[in-house]
Design a protein around this motif. Sequence first.
Motif, short mmCIF file in Angstrom:
data_model
loop_
_atom_site.label_atom_id
_atom_site.label_comp_id
_atom_site.label_asym_id
_atom_site.label_seq_id
_atom_site.Cartn_x
_atom_site.Cartn_y
_atom_site.Cartn_z
N UNK A 1 0.86 -1.19 0.00
CA UNK A 1 0.00 0.00 0.00
C UNK A 1 0.90 1.25 0.00
N UNK B 1 3.19 4.11 2.59
CA UNK B 1 4.63 3.78 2.50
C UNK B 1 4.93 2.31 2.75
N UNK B 2 3.94 1.45 2.49
CA UNK B 2 4.21 0.01 2.52
C UNK B 2 4.38 -0.42 1.07
N UNK B 3 5.63 -0.37 0.62
CA UNK B 3 5.93 -0.59 -0.79
C UNK B 3 6.11 -2.09 -1.06
N UNK C 1 9.46 -10.29 -1.54
CA UNK C 1 8.52 -11.42 -1.66
C UNK C 1 7.40 -11.09 -2.64
N UNK D 1 10.56 -1.28 -2.69
CA UNK D 1 11.66 -1.21 -1.72
C UNK D 1 12.12 -2.63 -1.45
N UNK E 1 19.74 -2.21 0.31
CA UNK E 1 18.30 -1.97 0.23
C UNK E 1 18.10 -0.88 -0.82
N UNK E 2 17.24 -1.15 -1.77
CA UNK E 2 17.04 -0.23 -2.88
C UNK E 2 15.60 0.28 -2.86
N UNK E 3 15.47 1.60 -2.99
CA UNK E 3 14.14 2.18 -3.18
C UNK E 3 14.14 2.83 -4.55
N UNK F 1 17.23 5.70 -4.27
CA UNK F 1 17.99 5.66 -3.01
C UNK F 1 18.51 4.24 -2.83
N UNK G 1 20.90 1.92 -0.03
CA UNK G 1 21.63 1.85 1.24
C UNK G 1 22.49 0.59 1.21
N UNK H 1 24.97 -2.05 3.07
CA UNK H 1 25.40 -2.61 4.35
C UNK H 1 26.51 -3.61 4.05
#
Lengths: 165, 160
Positions: free
Chosen positions: B32, B36-38, B42, B57, B97-99, B112, B114, B116
């Motif tokens: 949704x 912001x629940x992209x 999965x 994301x 992590x890719x947005x 964006x 990030x 790690x």
Amino acid sequence: MADLLTHVLLAYSLGTVLSWRYDRIEKHHVTLLMIGATLPDLTRIGLIIDPGYIQGLGLPFSYFPLHTILGSLIVAFIITQFVNDELAFPIIGAGALSHHLLDSLLLNASGYSYPLFWPVSSYSPPTPGLYLSTDMWPALVAVAVSLIIWMIDRKKLKSELTLGE
Amino acid sequence: MLATFKHRLAVVIILTVLLISLFVWYGSLEPEPDVHRYPRAEDLIKDEQKYVGQEVEVGGRVVSTTPLIIEIEHGDDTRELYITGADEEPNKNDRVTVFGTLEDENTIAASEIIVKPFINYFYMYAVSVVAALWILFRISRQFRWDGEGKIFMKREGPDG
């Protein structure tokens, strides 16, 4: 999620300082606060039992509710059933809330945190993105702060023992 | 604390059922973006076509740096995705992590990313074990198990 050590050190510091202020808070309560601070990261159970396997059985499934305020308070209440202490639930719950507070500051790619109020609300607050869960500096800061608090605590304990003699 | 073990056990069973219900409920939720629940790894593995053109994301392991390719996984299923427009240069095996926007079923245009590093992941788990051992040590010093009442009691003494 910040690393578990940072969460536990913050809880130790918080609990120890509270024990200076409130006589009812004893050393074992500090441990309960530390236990509470680990609870939202029980989602790591997914490393052992992958939710994908459970979904493969045809059941929609996610461990994420453990990483919400409601989910961690439910786990806190379950643990409370096995601890003979009337302060157990508020203290374990406070530890879990301290975890959420730290995690809401984490850097996320989307710029938004996570729906910590779910299922009451799906809102994910924007995050200031102060650190990553894999950064080393938060734990170093937490170790330094905890060491100072530990030394002050020992000093207080010694002076109390001296007064008692 | 409830008076009898049976009562406490009933509370534990009810709350465990409630918790499992929440697991199933959350697992049934669709992405949704408004809250912001992209779509995540999965979701893309289940149906990659459905989210083309949408913001996603995803987290995954870097399997190639030039071009940047990450492997996402869900259960036993894995998929590789090309990442374009990344302003970071991760190394192989780093977690990222890719947005960004899913341009086609195999490509994310990153807005964006990030990174790690692999070693930091190792660090995170290592210090987490230290934290767990510290708590177990404190529990053993400050609590004792009362087999009759089936409950942890505060251990009397200087550590309690």
